[in-house]
Structure formats: structure tokens, C-alpha cells
Design a protein around this motif. Structure first.
Motif, mmCIF file in Angstrom:
data_model
loop_
_atom_site.group_PDB
_atom_site.id
_atom_site.type_symbol
_atom_site.label_atom_id
_atom_site.label_comp_id
_atom_site.label_asym_id
_atom_site.label_seq_id
_atom_site.Cartn_x
_atom_site.Cartn_y
_atom_site.Cartn_z
ATOM 1 N N GLY A 13 0.802 -1.229 0.000
ATOM 2 C CA GLY A 13 0.000 0.000 0.000
ATOM 3 C C GLY A 13 0.824 1.263 0.000
ATOM 4 O O GLY A 13 1.779 1.405 -0.767
ATOM 5 N N ASN A 17 6.447 3.432 5.657
ATOM 6 C CA ASN A 17 7.564 2.803 6.375
ATOM 7 C C ASN A 17 8.735 2.537 5.428
ATOM 8 O O ASN A 17 9.892 2.714 5.805
ATOM 9 N N ILE A 110 6.588 -4.865 10.932
ATOM 10 C CA ILE A 110 6.215 -3.836 11.912
ATOM 11 C C ILE A 110 4.705 -3.865 12.059
ATOM 12 O O ILE A 110 3.971 -4.005 11.074
HETATM 13 C C1 GRF Z 1 1.698 0.392 9.237
HETATM 14 O O1 GRF Z 1 0.849 0.906 10.226
HETATM 15 C C2 GRF Z 1 2.322 -0.895 9.704
HETATM 16 O O2 GRF Z 1 2.522 -0.946 11.082
HETATM 17 C C3 GRF Z 1 1.305 -1.936 9.305
HETATM 18 O O3 GRF Z 1 0.790 -1.486 8.076
HETATM 19 C C4 GRF Z 1 0.927 -0.064 7.996
HETATM 20 C C5 GRF Z 1 1.678 0.212 6.736
HETATM 21 O O4 GRF Z 1 1.794 1.602 6.487
HETATM 22 N N1 GRF Z 1 1.892 -3.242 9.223
HETATM 23 P P1 GRF Z 1 2.746 2.113 5.339
HETATM 24 O O5 GRF Z 1 2.303 1.424 4.053
HETATM 25 O O6 GRF Z 1 4.152 1.736 5.707
HETATM 26 O O7 GRF Z 1 2.546 3.583 5.272
#
Ligand code: GRF
Length: 209
Positions: A13, A17, A110
Motif C-alpha cells: 500500500g 515505512n 512492523i
Molecule cells: C503500518 O501501520 C504498519 O505498522 C502496518 O501497516 C501499515 C503500513 O503503512 N503493518 P505504510 O504502508 O508503511 O505507510
């Protein structure tokens, strides 16, 4: 000096991160290199940002595919890229046992809660509804079970009375962006041991300091 360790990033998505990890590397805070970014979804914003950064960004669609076959393709792409560590960054797929076995204690994830509380989807909503006063994020090794592998590090975030799941998610995300690079740095340093469920930092010898 040894060459930088290679990361493989898996996402589905937004990819914030992934962006934070890439920024840590760019600014020299994290000694590593992103060898490949793989998305299972064509519409993942993270895939576009990886391309804009000039990284090796690969789409391996998962829709309608048998998990084991899709995973085998992902594992082979990671291996071809010479990846040392796999980082799940919003990768919305449970990994098959064969995938986990291909990278033993070499896959990180995470999660936006203090595990083992509020595993699975909607972690922020679960935390608000349960009424906890603190939540946070967890970086952990991945095993075959959802959000269950040994915990590498956690960061605590207070839950305010004014919070809804969106405001809590935003504050936890800020900590996620710090925590993930820190955890990757620790794992790449090799200065830890996994003792059962416990990840224990190894004391550096006097000569190594
Ligand atoms: C984050 O909140 C992570 O902890 C979870 O999915 C979300 C991903 O967000 N596993 P992004 O795509 O890194 O913005």
C-alpha cells in the motif's frame, strides 16, 4: 569495509515505512542498501515511490494465485537480488512456511500495537475500543503465525481521551518510522541472540568498541 547489507522490502500500500527506511539510508543513519522493492498490488503507492527513487521496484501480483506459488516467485526474486534481510512494510499477506524457512530469522515486520495485544487488522481501533491507556508499535521477526515472532523492539505511544483510531494511528506511525530503521540496524549489526522468544542484545567485546 564490507559492502552494505541488502534489504528486500515487501509492501502492499502507502509505503510510508518503506520511505522512512529509504530516508534513513539516504541520510547515512542506516548502513544498508535497498536491493529490491516488491509489491503484490499494482495500485500500491509505495511501488510508485520506489520507482521514483530509482530503485528496483517489482510487481508480483497475488490476486487469484495460490499462496505457495506466489510466495515461491517472491522468494526467488529476493534471492536473485541477493537480499540479506526481508522487511515487510505494510505487506498484507501471511507468509507460507516455505517463505519463512527460506529466510530464517531474516524477515522483519512492523505492527501498530504493543504485541501480543491487538494483532491482526484494525489494531488502532482494537486499542481504542479496549480502552488501553498506552499503545505503540512492535518490530518483530516473522514466523508462520500472524504477528507472533520474537520481538525486536517496541515503542510506546500514549492513548489520549481525545483520540480516535485515525489520530492514534498518525502518532503511532511517527514512532514506526523511527523504530523500523533502529530495528534493522540492530539486526544487521548481528549483536543480538534469539533465545526462545527473547531477542537479547549481545554485549560488545572491549576490543570491538
Ligand atoms: C503500518 O501501520 C504498519 O505498522 C502496518 O501497516 C501499515 C503500513 O503503512 N503493518 P505504510 O504502508 O508503511 O505507510
Amino acid at each position: 569495509m564490507s559492502p552494505p547489507k541488502k534489504l528486500g522490502i515487501l509492501l502492499s500500500g502507502r509505503g510510508s515505512n518503506f520511505e522512512a527506511i529509504a530516508d534513513s539510508i539516504q541520510s547515512g543513519r542506516l548502513a544498508a542498501e535497498i536491493a529490491i522493492v516488491i509489491s503484490n498490488r499494482a495500485d500500491a503507492a509505495g511501488l510508485d515511490s520506489a520507482r521514483r527513487r530509482g530503485l528496483n521496484a517489482v510487481l508480483i501480483p497475488s490476486k487469484g494465485r495460490v499462496r505457495e506459488e506466489h510466495d515461491a516467485e517472491v522468494v526467488s526474486a529476493l534471492q536473485q537480488a541477493g537480499v540479506d534481510l526481508v522487511c515487510l512494510a505494510g505487506y498484507m499477506r501471511l507468509l507460507s512456511p516455505a517463505f519463512v524457512r527460506a529466510f530464517p530469522h531474516r524477515i522483519l515486520n512492523i505492527h501498530p500495537s504493543l504485541l501480543p495485544a491487538f494483532a491482526g487488522v484494525d489494531a488502532h481501533k482494537q486499542a481504542i475500543e479496549y480502552g488501553v491507556k498506552v499503545s505503540g508499535c512492535t518490530v518483530h521477526f516473522v514466523d508462520e503465525h500472524l504477528d507472533q515472532g520474537p520481538i525486536i523492539l517496541q515503542k510506546i505511544v500514549p492513548v489520549l481521551e481525545s483520540d480516535d483510531d485515525h489520530s492514534l494511528a498518525a502518532r503511532i506511525l511517527e514512532q514506526e518510522h523511527i523504530a523500523y530503521s533502529e530495528a534493522i540496524g540492530m539486526v544487521l549489526s548481528g549483536e543480538y541472540e534469539v533465545q526462545g522468544r527473547r531477542v537479547v542484545r549481545r554485549q560488545r567485546s572491549v576490543e570491538a568498541r
